[in-house]
Design a protein around this motif. Structure first.
Motif, PDB file in Angstrom:
ATOM      1  N   HIS A 169       0.836  -1.216   0.000  1.00 51.60           N
ATOM      2  CA  HIS A 169       0.000   0.000   0.000  1.00 51.60           C
ATOM      3  C   HIS A 169       0.866   1.259   0.000  1.00 51.60           C
ATOM      4  O   HIS A 169       0.525   2.271  -0.621  1.00 51.60           O
ATOM      5  N   HIS A 206      -6.793  -1.433  -0.072  1.00 51.69           N
ATOM      6  CA  HIS A 206      -6.725  -0.343  -1.049  1.00 51.69           C
ATOM      7  C   HIS A 206      -8.077  -0.135  -1.729  1.00 51.69           C
ATOM      8  O   HIS A 206      -8.816  -1.101  -1.964  1.00 51.69           O
ATOM      9  N   GLU A 224      -4.382   2.707   4.234  1.00 51.45           N
ATOM     10  CA  GLU A 224      -4.053   3.787   3.287  1.00 51.45           C
ATOM     11  C   GLU A 224      -3.642   5.064   4.022  1.00 51.45           C
ATOM     12  O   GLU A 224      -2.777   5.796   3.560  1.00 51.45           O
ATOM     13  N   SER A 236     -13.578  -1.374   2.821  1.00 48.91           N
ATOM     14  CA  SER A 236     -12.446  -1.705   1.935  1.00 48.91           C
ATOM     15  C   SER A 236     -11.968  -3.136   2.205  1.00 48.91           C
ATOM     16  O   SER A 236     -11.612  -3.874   1.287  1.00 48.91           O
TER      17      SER A 236
END
Ligand code: NAD
Ligand code: WQD
Length: 342
Positions: free
Chosen positions: A15, A183, A236, A323
């Motif tokens: 990431h 992600h 993230e 996510s």
């Protein structure tokens, strides 16, 4: 800058690779793939829409590291590579010291040989041990309670000593709290081999039907609902913290530590509610006895990172769960048989 990501094929490294490329850096991933897989690189390249340089190697291979630093004219290293399972570290301490500590010494030898003097280190809130006060700031006493946490503390001390021996050597030491989520593309995320130790990948597999029910390790902690409270941070947001750390590295000296967390505590039961909402799935669970070594509550004071790195975690618990669920569905669809059923 040209950045070497040791362990860059892993959960947090992959990431971070995305945001570094998007920030204009050239990256090289150095990984032995002991806890990651090559398809991650393909997905990473799909996300960043360009090829990524990868060297398959072990951080204990000093000569290969030196060759890699030279070949790619590396300016800075982000050191993700390491074993990270607390329970496993209790069973196999020698493996953890050899891999994490000896591996870091090997990396530092190679960096020294090539005069690479900038490093960002992946440390962990686990170095704090059982909190003496909350929220936890960087001045909190360091008292890890397991071999894994002790490898992290030893490495921090090695890095700090090196900054004292070499005034040009600079370290940003990042203590991550509980990274979760995936992600936004749905192509990168957390996919531990075997049965997950951590909460959210376990919940993800219960939601997808790969695992039957969640065992909640104790519900009589001194917390709001009796279950464990942690500082869950979107991976993230964590990745963004590394870009900020690199920027800081270019105009600092010595050894500097930052907690990377949201500053918010979330209990196991609250995570279950959020995941049910995100996935629309039931999350069956039962209360079992406490996991040895577990603590009641742990969450960060992220003020120093907010003020000095100009970085702040902004994604919500719901976004973390959404996510994570999207990635779990990607895994299920791309490996309908083998997905997480080891
Ligand atoms: P991960 O296991 O997904 O990634 C680590 C990567 O390092 C893997 O790709 C693995 O193959 C590689 N690796 C391990 N040993 C190696 C070696 N000897 N040589 C070369 N490559 C090697 O783990 P992650 O969650 O991405 O964590 C990255 C770093 O952050 C680790 O150092 C971990 O201790 C630290 N950390 C993780 C968490 C978390 O909850 N995930 C929290 C705090 C700190
Ligand atoms: C979170 C909460 C559990 C699983 C670990 C490492 C730490 C860092 C992050 C590397 C706790 C509960 C969990 C389950 C449960 N990793 N739980 N059932 O323990 O805070 O931190 O990962 O640096 O070093 O210690 O994270 O996700 O394992 O647990 O009830 O099946 O969920 O008791 O309260 P933890 P976790």
């Amino acid at each position: 800058m040209n950045i070497l990501l040791t362990g860059g094929a892993g959960y947090i490294g992959s990431h971070t690779a995305v945001v570094l490329v998007q920030a204009g850096h050239k990256i090289v991933i150095y990984d032995n793939f002991c806890n990651s897989s090559k398809p991650t690189i393909d997905n990473l390249e799909s996300v960043v829409k360009q090829k990524v340089s990868v060297v398959e190697g072990d951080i204990r291979n000093t000569s290969l590291l030196a060759q890699t630093l030279k070949q790619f004219s590396i300016d800075a290293v982000i050191h993700f590579a390491g074993l990270k399972a607390v329970g496993e570290s209790v069973q196999e301490p020698l493996n953890y010291y050899e891999n994490n500590v000896q591996g870091t010494l090997s990396l530092l030898r190679a960096m020294n040989e090539l005069c690479v003097k900038n490093i960002v280190f992946s440390s962990s809130a686990t170095v704090y041990g059982d909190p003496q006060y909350l929220p936890i700031d960087e001045a909190h006493p360091l008292a890890p309670t397991n071999p894994y946490g002790r490898t992290k503390l030893h490495i921090e001390q090695i890095l700090e000593d090196q900054t004292k021996a070499d005034i040009d050597f600079k370290v940003v030491n990042l203590r991550y709290f509980n990274p979760v989520g995936a992600h936004a593309s749905g192509l990168l995320g957390e996919n531990p081999k075997g049965t997950p130790n951590n909460l959210t990948p376990f919940i993800a597999r219960v939601a997808s039907g790969d695992l039957q029910e969640l065992n909640i390790f104790g519900n009589d902690y001194p917390t709001e609902d009796g279950t464990g409270v942690r500082d869950y941070i979107h991976v993230e947001d964590l990745a963004d913290g590394h870009v900020a750390a690199l920027n800081f590295l270019s105009h600092t000296v010595g050894f500097e530590t930052f907690n990377l967390g949201t500053g918010n505590g979330c209990s196991v039961l609250q995570m279950i509610v959020a995941y049910k909402k995100a996935s629309g799935k039931k999350i069956p669970y039962r209360i079992v006895s406490k996991r040895p070594g577990d603590i009641a509550s742990c969450y960060a004071a992220p003020t120093k990172a907010n003020q000095i790195l100009k970085w702040k975690a902004g994604r919500t618990l719901q976004e973390m769960c959404e996510s994570s669920w999207a990635f779990q569905q990607y895994l299920k669809n791309s490996h309908p048989v083998s997905a997480n059923t080891q």
